[in-house]
Motif scaffolding. Structure first.
Motif, mmCIF file in Angstrom:
data_model
loop_
_atom_site.group_PDB
_atom_site.id
_atom_site.type_symbol
_atom_site.label_atom_id
_atom_site.label_comp_id
_atom_site.label_asym_id
_atom_site.label_seq_id
_atom_site.Cartn_x
_atom_site.Cartn_y
_atom_site.Cartn_z
ATOM 1 N N PRO A 1 0.804 -1.228 0.000
ATOM 2 C CA PRO A 1 0.000 0.000 0.000
ATOM 3 C C PRO A 1 0.837 1.278 0.000
ATOM 4 O O PRO A 1 0.406 2.300 -0.494
ATOM 5 N N ASN A 2 2.027 1.221 0.551
ATOM 6 C CA ASN A 2 2.861 2.421 0.642
ATOM 7 C C ASN A 2 3.700 2.674 -0.603
ATOM 8 O O ASN A 2 4.230 3.761 -0.767
ATOM 9 N N LEU A 3 3.831 1.691 -1.460
ATOM 10 C CA LEU A 3 4.667 1.863 -2.638
ATOM 11 C C LEU A 3 4.118 2.918 -3.583
ATOM 12 O O LEU A 3 4.849 3.741 -4.099
ATOM 13 N N GLY A 4 2.819 2.917 -3.830
ATOM 14 C CA GLY A 4 2.225 3.872 -4.749
ATOM 15 C C GLY A 4 1.855 5.195 -4.111
ATOM 16 O O GLY A 4 1.500 6.139 -4.780
ATOM 17 N N VAL B 1 0.948 12.018 -5.960
ATOM 18 C CA VAL B 1 -0.337 12.251 -5.299
ATOM 19 C C VAL B 1 -0.067 13.142 -4.093
ATOM 20 O O VAL B 1 0.343 12.670 -3.046
ATOM 21 N N PRO B 2 -0.254 14.450 -4.265
ATOM 22 C CA PRO B 2 -0.016 15.332 -3.128
ATOM 23 C C PRO B 2 -1.066 15.104 -2.041
ATOM 24 O O PRO B 2 -2.256 15.123 -2.309
ATOM 25 N N SER C 1 -5.296 18.194 -4.453
ATOM 26 C CA SER C 1 -4.588 17.347 -3.496
ATOM 27 C C SER C 1 -5.611 16.480 -2.761
ATOM 28 O O SER C 1 -6.815 16.678 -2.887
ATOM 29 N N CYS C 2 -5.095 15.533 -2.011
ATOM 30 C CA CYS C 2 -5.948 14.614 -1.258
ATOM 31 C C CYS C 2 -5.743 14.853 0.230
ATOM 32 O O CYS C 2 -4.624 15.134 0.671
ATOM 33 N N LEU C 3 -6.808 14.744 0.991
ATOM 34 C CA LEU C 3 -6.714 14.857 2.440
ATOM 35 C C LEU C 3 -6.098 13.566 2.967
ATOM 36 O O LEU C 3 -6.682 12.491 2.827
ATOM 37 N N ASP C 4 -4.918 13.675 3.541
ATOM 38 C CA ASP C 4 -4.220 12.494 4.041
ATOM 39 C C ASP C 4 -5.000 11.879 5.197
ATOM 40 O O ASP C 4 -5.281 12.545 6.189
#
Length: 136
Positions: A26-29, A34-35, A117-120
């Motif tokens: 899951p962390n690779l991409g 993707v900000p 951007s995406c909300l982390d």
């Protein structure tokens, strides 16, 4: 060397390698173009530059709780709403846990939106940060 060549140990080694790969998958991409914004940074950006929160979750989930002033545009209807979105203001995409918004970001970027951007952590991170939720 005999330890590695033993059949039982070889299976254990293969299982350990496969498990490690699955944990990292899951962390690779995640870091690729993707900000992602932390909750505080997203609030600052939206407030400072009159940006917009777009919640891409289904309407039934949106009604149970969402960011105040967020617009609900589901992922499958995003293309039909492109004309209603500002291209000159920041857009922060919100989903449940911060995993699905990357697809929406890709769609918007294809259509010329640059400040997206995406909300982390998604709405879960918003709620965990003690931020207000509105129910409709």
């Amino acid at each position: 060397m005999d330890f590695l060549l033993s059949e039982n140990n070889l299976w254990i080694l293969l299982i350990a390698l496969a498990s490690g790969a699955m944990l990292m998958w899951p962390n690779l991409g995640r870091g690729r173009s993707v900000p992602r914004l932390a909750v505080a940074d997203a609030v600052q950006q939206v407030n400072r530059e009159q940006g917009l929160f777009i919640d891409i979750r289904p309407a039934d989930q949106f009604k149970t709780g969402h960011i105040p002033q967020a617009r609900n545009i589901t992922l499958d209807t995003l293309e039909s709403h492109l004309g209603t979105l500002p291209q000159d203001k920041p857009i922060v995409l919100v989903d449940a846990r911060g995993r699905d918004s990357a697809r929406a970001l890709t769609q918007l970027r294809k259509h010329g939106f640059k400040q997206v951007s995406c909300l982390d952590g998604g709405l879960a991170a918003w709620a965990e940060g003690g931020m207000p939720l509105k129910k409709s």
